[in-house]
Motif scaffolding. Structure first.
Motif, PDB file in Angstrom:
ATOM      1  N   GLU B 150       0.835  -1.205   0.000  1.00 49.03           N
ATOM      2  CA  GLU B 150       0.000   0.000   0.000  1.00 49.03           C
ATOM      3  C   GLU B 150       0.875   1.262   0.000  1.00 49.03           C
ATOM      4  O   GLU B 150       0.570   2.239  -0.674  1.00 49.03           O
ATOM      5  CB  GLU B 150      -0.914   0.045   1.227  1.00 49.03           C
ATOM      6  CG  GLU B 150      -2.045  -0.963   1.222  1.00 49.03           C
ATOM      7  CD  GLU B 150      -1.594  -2.328   1.726  1.00 49.03           C
ATOM      8  OE1 GLU B 150      -0.425  -2.443   2.170  1.00 49.03           O
ATOM      9  OE2 GLU B 150      -2.395  -3.276   1.643  1.00 49.03           O
ATOM     10  N   LEU B 151       1.956   1.214   0.794  1.00 46.62           N
ATOM     11  CA  LEU B 151       2.837   2.383   0.859  1.00 46.62           C
ATOM     12  C   LEU B 151       3.573   2.576  -0.459  1.00 46.62           C
ATOM     13  O   LEU B 151       3.796   3.705  -0.906  1.00 46.62           O
ATOM     14  CB  LEU B 151       3.839   2.240   2.015  1.00 46.62           C
ATOM     15  CG  LEU B 151       3.237   2.281   3.418  1.00 46.62           C
ATOM     16  CD1 LEU B 151       4.335   2.243   4.472  1.00 46.62           C
ATOM     17  CD2 LEU B 151       2.361   3.519   3.605  1.00 46.62           C
ATOM     18  N   MET B 154       1.170   4.098  -2.793  1.00 49.63           N
ATOM     19  CA  MET B 154       1.025   5.514  -2.439  1.00 49.63           C
ATOM     20  C   MET B 154       2.130   6.321  -3.093  1.00 49.63           C
ATOM     21  O   MET B 154       1.885   7.354  -3.726  1.00 49.63           O
ATOM     22  CB  MET B 154       1.048   5.646  -0.917  1.00 49.63           C
ATOM     23  CG  MET B 154       0.844   7.042  -0.373  1.00 49.63           C
ATOM     24  SD  MET B 154       2.293   8.098  -0.437  1.00 49.63           S
ATOM     25  CE  MET B 154       3.309   7.321   0.812  1.00 49.63           C
ATOM     26  N   ALA B 155       3.361   5.839  -2.968  1.00 47.47           N
ATOM     27  CA  ALA B 155       4.495   6.562  -3.563  1.00 47.47           C
ATOM     28  C   ALA B 155       4.345   6.636  -5.084  1.00 47.47           C
ATOM     29  O   ALA B 155       4.604   7.679  -5.688  1.00 47.47           O
ATOM     30  CB  ALA B 155       5.809   5.885  -3.185  1.00 47.47           C
ATOM     31  N   LYS B 164      13.399   6.322  -5.903  1.00 49.21           N
ATOM     32  CA  LYS B 164      12.791   7.069  -4.801  1.00 49.21           C
ATOM     33  C   LYS B 164      12.040   6.123  -3.862  1.00 49.21           C
ATOM     34  O   LYS B 164      12.073   6.286  -2.643  1.00 49.21           O
ATOM     35  CB  LYS B 164      11.827   8.138  -5.363  1.00 49.21           C
ATOM     36  CG  LYS B 164      12.546   9.406  -5.779  1.00 49.21           C
ATOM     37  CD  LYS B 164      12.603  10.390  -4.624  1.00 49.21           C
ATOM     38  CE  LYS B 164      13.606  11.528  -4.778  1.00 49.21           C
ATOM     39  NZ  LYS B 164      13.437  12.332  -5.995  1.00 49.21           N
ATOM     40  N   SER B 168      13.016   6.072  -0.095  1.00 53.20           N
ATOM     41  CA  SER B 168      12.135   6.741   0.859  1.00 53.20           C
ATOM     42  C   SER B 168      11.029   5.856   1.421  1.00 53.20           C
ATOM     43  O   SER B 168      10.316   6.261   2.336  1.00 53.20           O
ATOM     44  CB  SER B 168      11.536   8.011   0.241  1.00 53.20           C
ATOM     45  OG  SER B 168      10.784   7.682  -0.894  1.00 53.20           O
ATOM     46  N   ILE B 169      10.870   4.648   0.888  1.00 51.66           N
ATOM     47  CA  ILE B 169       9.864   3.724   1.442  1.00 51.66           C
ATOM     48  C   ILE B 169      10.528   2.438   1.949  1.00 51.66           C
ATOM     49  O   ILE B 169      10.440   2.104   3.137  1.00 51.66           O
ATOM     50  CB  ILE B 169       8.779   3.349   0.396  1.00 51.66           C
ATOM     51  CG1 ILE B 169       8.200   4.582  -0.268  1.00 51.66           C
ATOM     52  CG2 ILE B 169       7.693   2.505   1.049  1.00 51.66           C
ATOM     53  CD1 ILE B 169       7.216   5.368   0.522  1.00 51.66           C
ATOM     54  N   PRO B 172      13.622   3.066   4.757  1.00 51.02           N
ATOM     55  CA  PRO B 172      13.177   3.391   6.127  1.00 51.02           C
ATOM     56  C   PRO B 172      12.323   2.295   6.743  1.00 51.02           C
ATOM     57  O   PRO B 172      12.395   2.063   7.947  1.00 51.02           O
ATOM     58  CB  PRO B 172      12.374   4.693   5.969  1.00 51.02           C
ATOM     59  CG  PRO B 172      12.309   4.998   4.534  1.00 51.02           C
ATOM     60  CD  PRO B 172      13.222   4.101   3.797  1.00 51.02           C
ATOM     61  N   HIS B 173      11.526   1.610   5.922  1.00 54.30           N
ATOM     62  CA  HIS B 173      10.725   0.528   6.484  1.00 54.30           C
ATOM     63  C   HIS B 173      11.611  -0.608   6.984  1.00 54.30           C
ATOM     64  O   HIS B 173      11.248  -1.330   7.913  1.00 54.30           O
ATOM     65  CB  HIS B 173       9.716   0.001   5.472  1.00 54.30           C
ATOM     66  CG  HIS B 173       8.813  -1.040   6.061  1.00 54.30           C
ATOM     67  ND1 HIS B 173       9.108  -2.381   5.990  1.00 54.30           N
ATOM     68  CD2 HIS B 173       7.688  -0.937   6.789  1.00 54.30           C
ATOM     69  CE1 HIS B 173       8.179  -3.061   6.634  1.00 54.30           C
ATOM     70  NE2 HIS B 173       7.300  -2.204   7.130  1.00 54.30           N
ATOM     71  N   PRO B 250      12.537   7.101  16.492  1.00 56.41           N
ATOM     72  CA  PRO B 250      11.751   7.788  17.522  1.00 56.41           C
ATOM     73  C   PRO B 250      10.235   7.628  17.340  1.00 56.41           C
ATOM     74  O   PRO B 250       9.489   7.936  18.256  1.00 56.41           O
ATOM     75  CB  PRO B 250      12.172   9.260  17.354  1.00 56.41           C
ATOM     76  CG  PRO B 250      12.678   9.365  15.958  1.00 56.41           C
ATOM     77  CD  PRO B 250      13.239   8.032  15.610  1.00 56.41           C
ATOM     78  N   TRP B 251       9.814   7.155  16.175  1.00 59.45           N
ATOM     79  CA  TRP B 251       8.365   7.037  15.958  1.00 59.45           C
ATOM     80  C   TRP B 251       7.784   5.781  16.577  1.00 59.45           C
ATOM     81  O   TRP B 251       6.585   5.568  16.558  1.00 59.45           O
ATOM     82  CB  TRP B 251       8.064   7.032  14.455  1.00 59.45           C
ATOM     83  CG  TRP B 251       8.692   5.909  13.719  1.00 59.45           C
ATOM     84  CD1 TRP B 251       8.181   4.665  13.514  1.00 59.45           C
ATOM     85  CD2 TRP B 251       9.971   5.912  13.097  1.00 59.45           C
ATOM     86  NE1 TRP B 251       9.054   3.888  12.813  1.00 59.45           N
ATOM     87  CE2 TRP B 251      10.162   4.624  12.524  1.00 59.45           C
ATOM     88  CE3 TRP B 251      10.978   6.870  12.937  1.00 59.45           C
ATOM     89  CZ2 TRP B 251      11.320   4.286  11.837  1.00 59.45           C
ATOM     90  CZ3 TRP B 251      12.120   6.509  12.245  1.00 59.45           C
ATOM     91  CH2 TRP B 251      12.287   5.242  11.704  1.00 59.45           C
ATOM     92  N   ARG B 252       8.622   4.916  17.117  1.00 61.53           N
ATOM     93  CA  ARG B 252       8.137   3.655  17.678  1.00 61.53           C
ATOM     94  C   ARG B 252       7.519   3.886  19.044  1.00 61.53           C
ATOM     95  O   ARG B 252       7.974   4.716  19.782  1.00 61.53           O
ATOM     96  CB  ARG B 252       9.281   2.652  17.799  1.00 61.53           C
ATOM     97  CG  ARG B 252       9.834   2.299  16.460  1.00 61.53           C
ATOM     98  CD  ARG B 252       9.858   0.812  16.267  1.00 61.53           C
ATOM     99  NE  ARG B 252       9.300   0.515  14.967  1.00 61.53           N
ATOM    100  CZ  ARG B 252       8.413  -0.456  14.759  1.00 61.53           C
ATOM    101  NH1 ARG B 252       7.978  -1.181  15.732  1.00 61.53           N
ATOM    102  NH2 ARG B 252       7.951  -0.683  13.556  1.00 61.53           N
TER     103      ARG B 252
END
Ligand SMILES: Nc1ncnc2c1ncn2[C@@H]1O[C@H](COP(=O)(O)OP(=O)(O)OP(=O)(O)O)[C@@H](O)[C@H]1O
Ligand SMILES: [Mg+2]
Lengths: 237, 252
Positions: B150-151, B154-155, B164, B168-169, B172-173, B250-252
């Motif tokens: 899905e991500l 989206m990109a 990209k 960028s997907i 980081p994932h 930090p988002w965890r």
């Protein structure tokens, strides 16, 4: 100016999903597509955006094939990037375009959707309604000519949903765009749309196109409003 | 915290019971404790080095060799997660090599590198490399492959090209898998170096120290001291990396 869908058909293997869909949406107007779950609404939006190829037919914007850069897509699930803050999520599309002013522009849109205070929050720290607003902001940030919205409010509670609908109309007033908004909520369609395109069960065909000429903000309890609702309900059943 | 303290007490108490019962010959905990602290800072006479110096030698080897392993495993893992063909190709080889424990590579490694100017060191780096590489690779591949489609879609809807999307997907994932891979890789690397040091004269290193203490006449207190430090360092490395995990994600 107009967005034209011309005789679009699509099957997945044996399953016929779209069966010769045709309709026309005036430039800068707000159209809703309504149809029951699984009839092919998402598929239709994906074809319009260019994410999916139609087996047959075409989609034109101002007489030319739609370019993916003309389209802002708001997804049924919000599809935010969990590792990006609100601001960076909104800037995503601009970054893809190598826009040097990505963050500046994202900040403008952040204000437009009223999330200034949450600029540095991660998606998992936001409420469902806020997340949808970020998704809308991300699509608006690239300043698309066409805004495709796939049931963006389906997961929200009734109150939040009504508030978001009013907010969306306000934004649309400021940022004139051609909006194609998918929903299976009749009330939502009548509240938002200049034109409602009613789809049949799968394989989807256009059952009827209804022009809604009510003044905004619309009164959901007015006789005309309820009348249109009733008509759609009959068409769907 | 109280449970942890209680657990430690139980462990020491158990140790005393074993010593008293004379089932096996074992020094008292307090004696080992004393030897341990003494050896930390005072050179042990046979090898002429403190435990700290031995530990630094081992840590140095692990860090260098694991670093090389990670530098290869991380990009390769992300690429394998993205290109199905590459994954099929590489994982076929990986699945054959992976079940071979790093320790099984030791004899071969010492023979293979015997002609180099520094055969022992090279062989030890190689063994740690093997130990750190596979767990890290597996973890990264797994994370990269699990990037939600899905991500990615989206990109694509925002007109992102494959480069990209990868940067960028998918990358980081995969970060969670990378951090976990580094943590587990370092752990296995640490176990491997101790074993590798036991089999060859390396001058310094905790594994080497333990082996020499055994060979000069079963000096149990020294051996247990070395083991204790191995345990402590492994524990601290793991803890440190868990902390780093929170900083880089930090988002965890
Ligand atoms: N990529 C695909 N491969 C195979 N079948 C698909 C694919 N995408 C959609 N379909 C099928 O097409 C039909 C229409 O799906 P679609 O998602 O367009 O419906 P929808 O109208 O958006 O439904 P909902 O209101 O529940 O979101 C479904 O039966 C679905 O199983
Ligand atoms: Mg849908």
């Amino acid at each position: 100016m107009a967005l034209e869908v011309l005789n679009v058909s699509k099957s997945f293997n044996e399953l016929k999903v779209l069966d010769g869909i045709s309709f026309k949406v005036k430039g800068n107007s707000f159209a809703c597509i309504i149809g029951e779950s699984g009839c092919g609404k998402t598929t239709l939006l994906r074809i319009i955006s260019g994410l999916e190829r139609a087996d047959d037919g075409e989609v034109l914007f101002n007489g030319k094939t739609v370019k993916i850069n003309d389209v802002g897509f708001v997804f049924q699930d919000d599809r935010l990037l969990p590792w990006r803050t609100t601001l960076k999520n909104i800037a995503f599309g601009l970054e893809i375009r190598n826009d040097e002013k990505a963050l500046e522009k994202a900040k403008e849109v952040l204000k437009l959707v009223g999330l200034e205070e949450f600029e540095n929050y991660y998606p998992n720290q936001l409420s469902g309604g806020m997340r949808q607003r970020v998704g809308i902001a991300r699509a608006l940030a690239i300043n698309p000519k066409i805004l495709l919205m796939d049931e963006p409010f389906a997961a929200l509670d009734a109150q939040t949903r009504n508030r978001m609908q009013a907010e969306l109309l306000e934004i649309w007033n400021k940022e004139k765009k051609t909006v194609l908004f998918v929903t299976h909520n009749i009330d939502e369609a009548v509240y938002l749309a200049d034109k409602i395109i009613v789809l049949s069960k799968r394989p989807a065909r256009v059952v009827e196109e209804i022009e809604v000429d009510l003044k905004r903000p619309r009164d959901r309890t007015s006789l005309e409003f309820v009348g249109i609702r009733k008509r759609i309900l009959e068409l769907l059943s | 915290m109280r449970v942890r303290f209680f657990a430690l007490c139980t462990f020491v108490l158990f140790w005393y019971v074993i010593v008293f019962s004379r089932i096996v010959e074992l020094p008292y905990p307090h004696k080992v404790f004393l030897v341990f602290f003494c050896l930390l800072f005072h050179p042990e006479p046979v090898l002429g080095k403190t435990l700290i110096e031995h530990a630094i030698a081992s840590i140095f080897r692990v860090l260098i060799a694991s670093f090389i392993a990670f530098v290869i495993a991380i990009p390769l893992g992300v690429a394998m997660g993205w290109f199905e063909r590459l994954n099929l190709f590489a994982s076929t080889i990986v699945e054959v090599l992976r079940p071979i424990p790093p320790l099984a590579w030791i004899p071969l490694a010492y023979i293979l590198f015997s002609k180099l100017s520094n055969p022992t060191q090279t062989a030890q780096f190689f063994i740690v490399f093997i130990g750190a590489f596979f767990p890290c690779l597996i973890s990264v591949v797994d994370a990269a492959r699990n990037t939600p489609s899905e991500l990615i879609e989206m990109a694509r809807a925002f007109n992102a090209n494959n480069r990209k999307i990868l940067s960028s997907i998918v990358l980081p994932h995969s970060l969670q898998g990378i951090v976990t891979g580094v943590r587990i890789g370092l752990g296995v690397g640490w176990m491997s170096i101790i074993a590798a040091e036991m089999l060859a004269t390396s001058g310094a290193g905790l594994g080497y120290f333990i082996m020499v203490m055994y060979e000069v006449g079963g000096r149990i207190a020294e051996i247990i001291s070395g083991m204790t430090l191995i345990g402590i360092i492994g524990y601290v490395m793991n803890l440190l990396l868990l902390k780093i995990e929170r900083v880089v994600m930090p988002w965890r």
